[in-house]
Design a protein around this motif. Structure first.
Motif, mmCIF file in Angstrom:
data_model
loop_
_atom_site.group_PDB
_atom_site.id
_atom_site.type_symbol
_atom_site.label_atom_id
_atom_site.label_comp_id
_atom_site.label_asym_id
_atom_site.label_seq_id
_atom_site.Cartn_x
_atom_site.Cartn_y
_atom_site.Cartn_z
ATOM 1 N N GLN A 99 106.646 -36.726 -53.667
ATOM 2 C CA GLN A 99 107.699 -37.979 -53.540
ATOM 3 C C GLN A 99 107.465 -38.483 -55.124
ATOM 4 O O GLN A 99 108.478 -38.832 -55.769
ATOM 5 C CB GLN A 99 107.153 -39.120 -52.619
ATOM 6 C CG GLN A 99 107.446 -38.427 -51.153
ATOM 7 C CD GLN A 99 107.228 -39.508 -50.137
ATOM 8 O OE1 GLN A 99 106.625 -40.605 -50.506
ATOM 9 N NE2 GLN A 99 107.447 -39.299 -48.916
ATOM 10 N N LEU A 100 106.249 -38.727 -55.538
ATOM 11 C CA LEU A 100 106.107 -39.310 -56.942
ATOM 12 C C LEU A 100 106.800 -38.424 -58.103
ATOM 13 O O LEU A 100 107.457 -38.884 -58.904
ATOM 14 C CB LEU A 100 104.628 -39.626 -57.079
ATOM 15 C CG LEU A 100 104.030 -40.690 -56.521
ATOM 16 C CD1 LEU A 100 102.425 -40.776 -56.770
ATOM 17 C CD2 LEU A 100 104.703 -42.140 -56.776
ATOM 18 N N THR A 101 106.449 -37.065 -58.021
ATOM 19 C CA THR A 101 106.938 -36.044 -58.966
ATOM 20 C C THR A 101 108.389 -35.896 -58.988
ATOM 21 O O THR A 101 109.017 -35.448 -59.991
ATOM 22 C CB THR A 101 106.149 -34.803 -58.741
ATOM 23 O OG1 THR A 101 106.432 -34.156 -57.493
ATOM 24 C CG2 THR A 101 104.728 -34.779 -59.191
ATOM 25 N N GLN A 102 109.032 -36.388 -57.972
ATOM 26 C CA GLN A 102 110.474 -36.016 -57.785
ATOM 27 C C GLN A 102 111.202 -37.190 -58.162
ATOM 28 O O GLN A 102 112.460 -37.390 -58.153
ATOM 29 C CB GLN A 102 110.823 -35.839 -56.119
ATOM 30 C CG GLN A 102 110.261 -34.164 -56.022
ATOM 31 C CD GLN A 102 110.805 -33.870 -54.513
ATOM 32 O OE1 GLN A 102 111.119 -34.657 -53.585
ATOM 33 N NE2 GLN A 102 110.260 -32.633 -53.957
ATOM 34 N N HIS A 103 110.310 -38.275 -58.508
ATOM 35 C CA HIS A 103 111.121 -39.602 -58.853
ATOM 36 C C HIS A 103 111.600 -39.534 -60.355
ATOM 37 O O HIS A 103 111.202 -38.478 -61.011
ATOM 38 C CB HIS A 103 110.133 -40.782 -58.895
ATOM 39 C CG HIS A 103 110.526 -42.178 -59.152
ATOM 40 N ND1 HIS A 103 110.977 -42.549 -60.217
ATOM 41 C CD2 HIS A 103 110.872 -43.143 -58.095
ATOM 42 C CE1 HIS A 103 111.480 -43.925 -60.016
ATOM 43 N NE2 HIS A 103 111.613 -44.127 -58.944
ATOM 44 N N GLN A 104 112.944 -40.095 -60.469
ATOM 45 C CA GLN A 104 113.490 -39.882 -61.793
ATOM 46 C C GLN A 104 112.878 -40.176 -63.161
ATOM 47 O O GLN A 104 113.202 -39.899 -64.080
ATOM 48 C CB GLN A 104 114.876 -40.832 -61.938
ATOM 49 C CG GLN A 104 114.637 -42.174 -61.601
ATOM 50 C CD GLN A 104 116.021 -43.025 -61.493
ATOM 51 O OE1 GLN A 104 117.035 -42.352 -61.805
ATOM 52 N NE2 GLN A 104 116.038 -44.292 -61.188
ATOM 53 N N TRP A 105 111.828 -41.029 -62.868
ATOM 54 C CA TRP A 105 110.951 -41.530 -63.983
ATOM 55 C C TRP A 105 109.744 -40.655 -63.944
ATOM 56 O O TRP A 105 108.835 -41.049 -65.081
ATOM 57 C CB TRP A 105 110.472 -42.870 -63.768
ATOM 58 C CG TRP A 105 111.629 -43.834 -64.027
ATOM 59 C CD1 TRP A 105 113.171 -43.489 -64.567
ATOM 60 C CD2 TRP A 105 112.036 -45.351 -63.744
ATOM 61 N NE1 TRP A 105 113.765 -44.627 -64.472
ATOM 62 C CE2 TRP A 105 113.194 -45.702 -64.322
ATOM 63 C CE3 TRP A 105 110.919 -46.198 -63.712
ATOM 64 C CZ2 TRP A 105 113.584 -47.118 -64.341
ATOM 65 C CZ3 TRP A 105 111.426 -47.638 -63.497
ATOM 66 C CH2 TRP A 105 112.446 -48.046 -63.879
ATOM 67 N N ALA A 106 109.513 -39.725 -63.486
ATOM 68 C CA ALA A 106 108.163 -39.080 -63.242
ATOM 69 C C ALA A 106 108.143 -37.934 -64.688
ATOM 70 O O ALA A 106 107.027 -37.454 -64.799
ATOM 71 C CB ALA A 106 107.901 -38.078 -62.114
ATOM 72 N N THR A 126 105.709 -49.013 -62.621
ATOM 73 C CA THR A 126 106.433 -48.801 -61.405
ATOM 74 C C THR A 126 105.896 -47.768 -60.566
ATOM 75 O O THR A 126 106.047 -48.033 -59.383
ATOM 76 C CB THR A 126 108.000 -48.498 -62.054
ATOM 77 O OG1 THR A 126 108.416 -49.630 -62.727
ATOM 78 C CG2 THR A 126 108.719 -48.496 -60.629
ATOM 79 N N LEU A 127 105.742 -46.407 -61.238
ATOM 80 C CA LEU A 127 105.363 -45.515 -60.225
ATOM 81 C C LEU A 127 103.759 -45.760 -59.756
ATOM 82 O O LEU A 127 103.704 -45.405 -58.573
ATOM 83 C CB LEU A 127 105.406 -44.256 -61.056
ATOM 84 C CG LEU A 127 106.689 -43.824 -61.402
ATOM 85 C CD1 LEU A 127 106.368 -42.419 -62.338
ATOM 86 C CD2 LEU A 127 107.617 -43.531 -59.967
ATOM 87 N N LYS A 147 104.323 -47.979 -56.595
ATOM 88 C CA LYS A 147 104.857 -47.282 -55.501
ATOM 89 C C LYS A 147 103.697 -46.183 -54.908
ATOM 90 O O LYS A 147 103.422 -46.224 -53.582
ATOM 91 C CB LYS A 147 106.069 -46.156 -55.884
ATOM 92 C CG LYS A 147 107.238 -46.911 -56.258
ATOM 93 C CD LYS A 147 108.422 -45.866 -56.811
ATOM 94 C CE LYS A 147 109.894 -46.687 -56.948
ATOM 95 N NZ LYS A 147 110.360 -47.353 -55.910
#
Length: 377
Positions: free
Chosen positions: A110-117, A192-193, A196
């Motif tokens: 979920q973290l690695t698929q975030h747009q800011w990852a 931010t990440l 989360k």
């Protein structure tokens, strides 16, 4: 433990005698090997109890499990079963940890698929970005690809638990926040990440705590079980060792008797010297010598202060047993007696006592004076 001296046996004169001598030598050699093996086992048992001090983990201070309770909880017959139980629990714990890591892997995806990852998926390109001071500021670089590789490692370098992975995930974002200013985009993205991640980690944390507590209890129980298993195994070894030692003693005694049966006849002069040597024994050792005679002659009566012993009437085996006993005993007396110094009066008394024994008539070869302490008034 030992066997009689070789010179006591008459030299073999026939093929049969030589065969018997070889058989005796082989038996003695086998006994020597057996004794060496038993000595190694004995050292192992002594070393185990010396190291363990028979103490068990997690036993309340001042208390013990008790011998009966230990045996009831861990009978010797269940040794293999207990080992299988331990292996099963280890496997079950490993499966539970794999499940936790699988759930943690879901958080990572979920973290690695975030747009800011993007900036955190691979190692920082220090050279390409011209970050010449990066390694001066950041002690341990970290990124998601490194974490993934370590999670999939099979060579023992992988993570042992999810807390280790959690620490590395935090390190990714804290490194970015440390190197970049608060207003920088990378700093804001990392913060931010990280928030989360902490939210999702708190959802998984109760399961992690539960597994860690369960694992701690199981490890303590397995440690106790292994201690009991080792003690049971060494107790069994000690019992077997005791039986083996008794068996060796019996075999050595049989060999000794067999050798004594092969002894040549003692000469008249040797009998005379034996009788003289007996007079130099202490009262306690004289009693032991009489016991040797009684063992080989059930009709012999060793009671009263004066005991009649007909040296000529004794069997050859009895005579040789007496000879070896007297020889060993007198040698020990010589080693233990002081050569210089000491109480002169005591030395004089001892010398007088020895002189009195030497001055005893030749009939001592047939009569042994047995001494006993008279009660004091």
């Amino acid at each position: 433990m030992g066997v009689v001296d070789a010179p006591a046996v008459a030299p073999p004169e026939t093929a049969r005698d030589m065969s018997q001598a070889e058989s005796l030598n082989q038996s003695v050699e086998e006994m020597s090997i057996k004794v060496d093996q038993l000595e190694q086992k004995l050292n192992e048992v002594e070393q185990f109890y010396s190291n363990s001090n028979t103490k068990h983990p997690n036993t309340p201070k001042g208390g013990s499990l008790g011998k009966d309770k230990e045996k009831e909880k861990f009978p010797l017959s269940s040794f293999k079963k207990k080992q299988q139980d331990i292996a099963s629990r280890e496997a079950a714990a490993a499966q539970r940890m794999q499940e936790l890591m699988r759930q943690f892997g879901t958080i990572l995806r979920q973290l690695t698929q975030h747009q800011w990852a993007g900036p955190f998926l691979q190692p920082v390109d220090v050279v390409g970005l011209g970050l010449h001071d990066y390694y001066e500021v950041i002690e341990k670089p970290m990124d998601f690809s490194t974490i993934k590789c370590r999670m999939e490692a099979k060579d023992g370098t992988g993570y042992k638990n999810v807390r280790e992975i959690c620490a590395d995930v935090r390190l990714i974002f804290k490194n970015a926040m440390k190197y970049n200013e608060e207003r920088d985009d990378v700093h804001v993205m990392a913060k931010t990440l990280l928030d989360k991640f902490e939210t999702k980690w708190l959802q998984l944390l109760p399961k992690v705590d539960e597994e860690e507590e369960r694992r701690k209890e199981e490890e303590a129980e397995m440690q106790l079980d292994m201690q009991l298993a080792q003690e049971a195994a060494h107790a069994k070894m000690a019992r077997e060792l005791s039986f083996d030692l008794d068996e060796v003693d019996t075999h050595l005694e049989e060999l000794r008797d067999l050798v004594l049966q092969k002894c040549r006849k003692m000469t008249t002069e040797e009998k005379k010297r034996l009788g003289s040597a007996i007079t130099r024994l202490s009262p306690e050792d004289i009693n032991k010598a009489l016991e040797i005679i009684a063992q080989n002659d059930p009709t012999f009566q060793a009671s009263g202060e004066t005991v009649e012993v007909d040296i000529d009437a004794q069997s050859e085996s009895t005579l040789w047993k007496l000879k070896f006993f007297v020889k060993d005993t007198l040698q020990l007396q010589m080693k233990s007696s002081p050569s210089t110094g000491g109480n002169n009066n005591g030395d004089n008394n001892q010398n007088c006592n020895n002189k009195r024994k030497r001055d005893m008539p030749e009939s001592v070869a047939k009569t042994v004076q047995r001494k006993s302490k008279k009660p004091t008034s």
